[in-house]
Design a protein around this motif. Structure first.
Motif, PDB file in Angstrom:
ATOM      1  N   SER A   1       0.839  -1.207   0.000  1.00  0.00           N
ATOM      2  CA  SER A   1       0.000   0.000   0.000  1.00  0.00           C
ATOM      3  C   SER A   1       0.871   1.252   0.000  1.00  0.00           C
ATOM      4  O   SER A   1       0.376   2.339  -0.257  1.00  0.00           O
TER       5      SER A   1
ATOM      6  N   MET B   1      -1.081  -4.449   3.490  1.00  0.00           N
ATOM      7  CA  MET B   1      -1.751  -3.210   3.086  1.00  0.00           C
ATOM      8  C   MET B   1      -2.245  -2.464   4.305  1.00  0.00           C
ATOM      9  O   MET B   1      -3.077  -2.972   5.062  1.00  0.00           O
TER      10      MET B   1
ATOM     11  N   ILE C   1      -4.370   0.248   6.048  1.00  0.00           N
ATOM     12  CA  ILE C   1      -5.630   0.962   5.808  1.00  0.00           C
ATOM     13  C   ILE C   1      -5.825   1.974   6.941  1.00  0.00           C
ATOM     14  O   ILE C   1      -5.571   1.644   8.107  1.00  0.00           O
ATOM     15  N   ASP C   2      -6.290   3.167   6.608  1.00  0.00           N
ATOM     16  CA  ASP C   2      -6.454   4.197   7.629  1.00  0.00           C
ATOM     17  C   ASP C   2      -7.430   3.736   8.708  1.00  0.00           C
ATOM     18  O   ASP C   2      -8.589   3.423   8.411  1.00  0.00           O
TER      19      ASP C   2
ATOM     20  N   TYR D   1       1.783   6.470   3.567  1.00  0.00           N
ATOM     21  CA  TYR D   1       0.379   6.833   3.796  1.00  0.00           C
ATOM     22  C   TYR D   1      -0.459   5.566   3.753  1.00  0.00           C
ATOM     23  O   TYR D   1      -0.268   4.730   2.867  1.00  0.00           O
TER      24      TYR D   1
ATOM     25  N   ILE E   1      -3.985   3.560   2.967  1.00  0.00           N
ATOM     26  CA  ILE E   1      -5.085   3.738   1.999  1.00  0.00           C
ATOM     27  C   ILE E   1      -6.288   4.280   2.781  1.00  0.00           C
ATOM     28  O   ILE E   1      -6.654   3.723   3.827  1.00  0.00           O
TER      29      ILE E   1
ATOM     30  N   LYS F   1     -11.599   4.469   0.314  1.00  0.00           N
ATOM     31  CA  LYS F   1     -11.100   4.232  -1.060  1.00  0.00           C
ATOM     32  C   LYS F   1     -10.987   2.732  -1.342  1.00  0.00           C
ATOM     33  O   LYS F   1      -9.891   2.183  -1.525  1.00  0.00           O
TER      34      LYS F   1
ATOM     35  N   ILE G   1      -9.065   1.585  -4.508  1.00  0.00           N
ATOM     36  CA  ILE G   1      -7.592   1.541  -4.428  1.00  0.00           C
ATOM     37  C   ILE G   1      -7.161   0.255  -3.723  1.00  0.00           C
ATOM     38  O   ILE G   1      -6.215  -0.421  -4.146  1.00  0.00           O
ATOM     39  N   ALA G   2      -7.889  -0.094  -2.655  1.00  0.00           N
ATOM     40  CA  ALA G   2      -7.546  -1.324  -1.927  1.00  0.00           C
ATOM     41  C   ALA G   2      -7.698  -2.542  -2.842  1.00  0.00           C
ATOM     42  O   ALA G   2      -6.837  -3.432  -2.872  1.00  0.00           O
TER      43      ALA G   2
ATOM     44  N   THR H   1      -4.900  -2.651  -5.425  1.00  0.00           N
ATOM     45  CA  THR H   1      -3.614  -2.967  -4.784  1.00  0.00           C
ATOM     46  C   THR H   1      -3.547  -4.472  -4.479  1.00  0.00           C
ATOM     47  O   THR H   1      -2.532  -5.127  -4.746  1.00  0.00           O
TER      48      THR H   1
END
Ligand code: 1GP
Length: 245
Positions: free
Chosen positions: A98, A129, A131-132, A146, A148, A152, A155-156, A159
């Protein structure tokens, strides 16, 4: 049978897996005893061992200590290429797909590769990955990447797809240890629908309800750390959810 084969076989049977994350830095030995006892009682499938730092040089000691008490597989979950040990059974060879930090995509892997080649460890390549999760976590800070954004999903999905196409054996959706918000179910569901390799989900899972929702959304394995470190008894409920699935 290798751990990865066991994991894919379990996935095919529709069974779920539960891993407990043990950070050798954070855990007091007394807590470790309690957690191991409960892990055995509840039939935890794996112990993941690692953390963002691991500063106290206890990695080998913690691994040997656990091994003496039980035969639950020990999987290294390393925060960097120094967290390696022959005393585990396997390693999640994490590539932080990510992010765009080359050291965590391939750099540290090059350093670790000769050690791993010589070692008896089973190497499980993993698309990691971030993730926020609503708060800046240690992984985010230490990895200098950053996450993801939680909204979003596209995007995940892309990816995770790229990770599978690159030949990675698992995808790990990580909200970060102590995340306020775990990985959202809609994202788990979308990623699950896009890939066929095993899907691991962790970070901020504190309740049986959230565990059940993540499994329903398509996670094959859940990883819990903080919540059971603070309240080991919670493991009974979490494992009942995973086993009852
Ligand atoms: C494993 O980092 C997590 O993916 C563990 O997170 O400590 O929040 O359970 P918690």
């Amino acid at each position: 049978m290798h751990l990865y084969e066991q994991l894919t076989a379990a996935k095919q049977r529709g069974e779920k897996r539960l891993a407990v994350l043990i950070d050798p830095d954070k855990l007091r030995l007394q807590r470790l005893e309690e957690l191991l006892g409960l892990g055995i009682e509840c039939g935890v499938h794996y112990f993941f061992i690692g953390g963002s730092l691991v500063v106290n040089n206890m990695l080998d000691e913690v691994l040997s200590g656990i091994r003496q008490r039980c035969d639950i597989p020990l999987v290294l979950f390393p925060g960097n290429s120094f967290q390696l040990s022959y005393k585990a059974d396997a390693i999640l060879f994490l590539s932080l797909i990510s992010g765009r930090n080359p050291e965590l995509l391939i750099g540290q892997h090059v350093i670790a590769a000769p050690f791993l080649k010589m070692s008896p460890l089973e190497v499980i390549s993993t698309g990691y990955m971030l993730i926020d999760g609503g708060v800046q976590t240690a992984v985010q800070y230490m990895s200098n990447t950053y996450p993801i954004p939680a909204g979003k999903t596209d995007i995940a999905v892309c990816t995770a797809l790229a990770g599978e196409m690159l030949g990675l054996k698992t995808i790990y959706l990580e909200a970060g240890s102590g995340a306020l918000n775990p990985v959202p179910e809609h994202m788990i569901e979308a990623v699950r629908g896009a890939i066929s390799i095993p899907l691991i989900v962790g970070g901020g899972i504190r309740t049986p309800e959230k565990a059940a929702a993540s499994l329903r959304a398509g996670a094959d394995m859940l990883v819990v750390g903080n919540a059971v470190e603070k309240e080991p008894g919670l493991l009974r409920e979490l494992s009942a959810v995973v086993r009852g699935y």
